[in-house]
Design a protein around this motif. Structure first.
Motif, mmCIF file in Angstrom:
data_model
loop_
_atom_site.group_PDB
_atom_site.id
_atom_site.type_symbol
_atom_site.label_atom_id
_atom_site.label_comp_id
_atom_site.label_asym_id
_atom_site.label_seq_id
_atom_site.Cartn_x
_atom_site.Cartn_y
_atom_site.Cartn_z
ATOM 1 N N THR A 163 45.406 59.678 17.361
ATOM 2 C CA THR A 163 45.964 58.421 16.855
ATOM 3 C C THR A 163 44.858 57.421 16.513
ATOM 4 O OG1 THR A 163 47.485 56.601 17.286
ATOM 5 C CG2 THR A 163 46.195 57.346 19.153
ATOM 6 N N ASN A 164 45.140 56.559 15.545
ATOM 7 C CA ASN A 164 44.252 55.435 15.244
ATOM 8 C C ASN A 164 44.737 54.201 15.983
ATOM 9 O OD1 ASN A 164 43.363 57.134 13.185
ATOM 10 N ND2 ASN A 164 44.785 56.234 11.716
ATOM 11 N N ARG A 165 45.869 54.330 16.694
ATOM 12 C CA ARG A 165 46.498 53.163 17.323
ATOM 13 C C ARG A 165 46.799 53.458 18.782
ATOM 14 N NH1 ARG A 165 51.552 52.598 14.861
ATOM 15 N NH2 ARG A 165 51.630 50.468 15.622
ATOM 16 N N ARG A 166 45.743 53.605 19.554
ATOM 17 C CA ARG A 166 45.857 53.942 20.962
ATOM 18 C C ARG A 166 46.790 52.985 21.711
ATOM 19 N NH1 ARG A 166 46.299 54.054 25.648
ATOM 20 N NH2 ARG A 166 44.846 54.539 27.336
ATOM 21 N N GLU A 167 46.662 51.686 21.382
ATOM 22 C CA GLU A 167 47.410 50.657 22.114
ATOM 23 C C GLU A 167 48.909 50.748 21.841
ATOM 24 O OE1 GLU A 167 45.473 50.247 19.514
ATOM 25 O OE2 GLU A 167 46.890 49.415 18.071
ATOM 26 N N ALA A 168 49.283 51.469 20.780
ATOM 27 C CA ALA A 168 50.695 51.526 20.410
ATOM 28 C C ALA A 168 51.439 52.701 21.053
ATOM 29 C CB ALA A 168 50.819 51.616 18.883
ATOM 30 N N ILE A 169 50.682 53.551 21.798
ATOM 31 C CA ILE A 169 51.298 54.765 22.333
ATOM 32 C C ILE A 169 52.138 54.481 23.579
ATOM 33 C CG2 ILE A 169 50.829 57.073 23.277
ATOM 34 C CD1 ILE A 169 50.041 56.928 20.422
ATOM 35 N N ASP A 170 53.327 55.021 23.613
ATOM 36 C CA ASP A 170 54.219 54.867 24.754
ATOM 37 C C ASP A 170 53.582 55.456 26.019
ATOM 38 O OD1 ASP A 170 57.593 54.555 24.904
ATOM 39 O OD2 ASP A 170 56.531 55.447 26.601
ATOM 40 N N ASP A 171 53.660 54.690 27.101
ATOM 41 C CA ASP A 171 53.042 55.123 28.364
ATOM 42 C C ASP A 171 53.587 56.457 28.875
ATOM 43 O OD1 ASP A 171 51.499 52.879 28.390
ATOM 44 O OD2 ASP A 171 52.922 51.721 29.614
ATOM 45 N N ALA A 172 54.833 56.726 28.543
ATOM 46 C CA ALA A 172 55.453 57.969 29.026
ATOM 47 C C ALA A 172 54.627 59.191 28.608
ATOM 48 C CB ALA A 172 56.865 58.091 28.475
#
Ligand code: ATP
Length: 270
Positions: A163-172
Motif C-alpha cells: 500500500t501507499n497509504r499505510r495509515e489508511a489500513i484497517d487495524d483488523a
C-alpha cells in the motif's frame, strides 16, 4: 466458467539483482520469507511459527511489487498477484468468490505467496473514508481476514500486501497472525539511485562521459520507476539526435541523460 480460469501461480523471473539498493528491506524479507520456505523443519524443531503476512508500505514506484516477486523467486515458490482495486471494480459482487478461489489455488500449490496490490482498496479503515466503505469492500475484507486466519493449518502459504497509504489500513488486518510484519520501502537514497541506474543501463552502450554516480546525485527525489523511465528514454533521445543529424546512433552520451533528466519532474518533489 470460473472467474479465476486461466489464473496460474508461477515462480517470477525477477531476481534481487534487478532491484537496486534496499539492502535492509531485502535482508528482512530473506529472513521472514526465504528462511521459513526453505527450512520449515528448523522452524518447527525450534517451536517457532513463521509469520503469515507482511505489509510493504511506502510511496508509489519504489518497487514494492518488484520486491514481492523477487522474494518469491529467491524462495523458489509460486506467486500470484491480485489487484485489490480490480477485485472491487472488475468482479463486482464476485470479489469474495474470486478471493476464496485464489486462496484455494495457493493452498493446492503448497508453498506459495499471494500478493495483494493496493490493499487499501479493500482494507480501508472502517467508517473512515468520506463515502463510507462500500458493501463490496467490507465483504472482501472480511473474506480476506477469514482466509488469513485459516492459513494457520495450511503451512507455507504466505500473504504479502502493498500500500501507499499505510495509515489508511484497517487495524483488523494488522493484528498478530495476519499482516504482522510491516516493512517500509523507502524512496531510493543516493546509493540506491546509483544501483538502480546501474541496473537499467546494464545492457546499454554508454559513452565514457556518462557519470552514473553524478547522475545519482542529481536525481534526488526520483523514484525507482522514474529512474527506470529515464534510462529507457535516453536511448530514444540518442536516436532522435542521430536522425536529426543524419548519423547512425551508436553510443549514449552524458548530454542525452541531461536532456531527458531536465524534462522530468519527479512526483515525490511535488
Ligand atoms: P506502486 O505503488 O505504484 O504499485 P510499487 O512500489 O509497487 O509501486 P513497482 O511496481 O515495483 O513499485 O515499481 C515500479 C517500476 O519501477 C518497476 O518497473 C520497477 O522495476 C521499477 N523500480 C522501482 N524501484 C526500483 C529499484 N529499487 N530497482 C529497480 N527497479 C525499480
Amino acid at each position: 466458467p470460473s472467474i479465476t480460469k486461466g489464473v496460474t501461480l508461477e515462480i517470477p523471473k525477477v531476481t534481487w539483482k534487478d532491484i537496486g539498493g534496499l539492502k535492509d528491506v531485502k535482508k528482512e524479507l530473506e529472513k521472514a520469507v526465504e528462511w521459513p520456505m526453505k527450512y520449515p523443519a528448523s522452524f518447527s524443531r525450534l517451536g517457532i511459527n513463521p509469520i503469515r503476512g507482511i505489509l510493504l508500505h511506502g510511496p508509489p514506484g519504489c518497487s514494492k511489487t518488484t520486491l514481492a516477486k523477487a522474494i518469491a523467486n529467491a524462495a523458489n515458490v509460486p506467486f500470484i498477484s491480485l489487484s485489490c482495486t480490480e477485485m472491487i471494480s472488475k468482479f463486482v459482487g464476485q470479489g469474495e468468490g474470486y478471493l476464496r478461489e485464489m486462496f484455494r489455488k495457493a493452498r493446492l500449490a503448497g508453498k506459495s505467496i499471494i500478493f495483494f496490490d493496493e490493499v487499501d482498496a479493500v482494507a480501508g479503515k472502517r467508517g473512515h473514508s468520506s463515502s463510507g466503505n462500500s458493501v463490496a469492500e467490507e465483504r472482501v475484507l472480511s473474506t480476506l481476514l477469514t482466509e488469513m486466519d485459516g492459513l494457520e493449518e495450511a503451512k507455507g502459504v504466505l500473504v504479502l500486501a502493498a500500500t501507499n497509504r499505510r495509515e489508511a489500513i484497517d487495524d483488523a488486518l494488522l493484528r498478530p497472525g495476519r499482516l504482522d510484519l510491516k516493512l517500509y520501502v523507502p524512496p531510493p537514497d543516493l546509493e540506491g539511485r546509483f544501483e538502480i541506474l546501474k541496473v537499467y543501463t546494464r545492457k546499454m552502450k554508454l559513452g565514457s562521459d556518462v557519470d552514473l554516480r553524478r547522475l545519482a546525485e542529481d536525481t534526488e527525489r526520483f523514484t525507482g520507476a522514474e529512474l527506470e523511465g529515464l534510462c529507457k528514454e535516453v536511448g530514444v533521445e540518442a536516436i532522435r539526435e542521430a536522425i536529426r543529424e543524419n548519423k547512425q546512433a551508436s553510443v549514449i552520451y552524458g548530454r542525452h541523460f541531461q536532456i531527458v533528466k531536465n524534462a522530468l519532474k519527479p512526483a515525490l518533489a511535488a
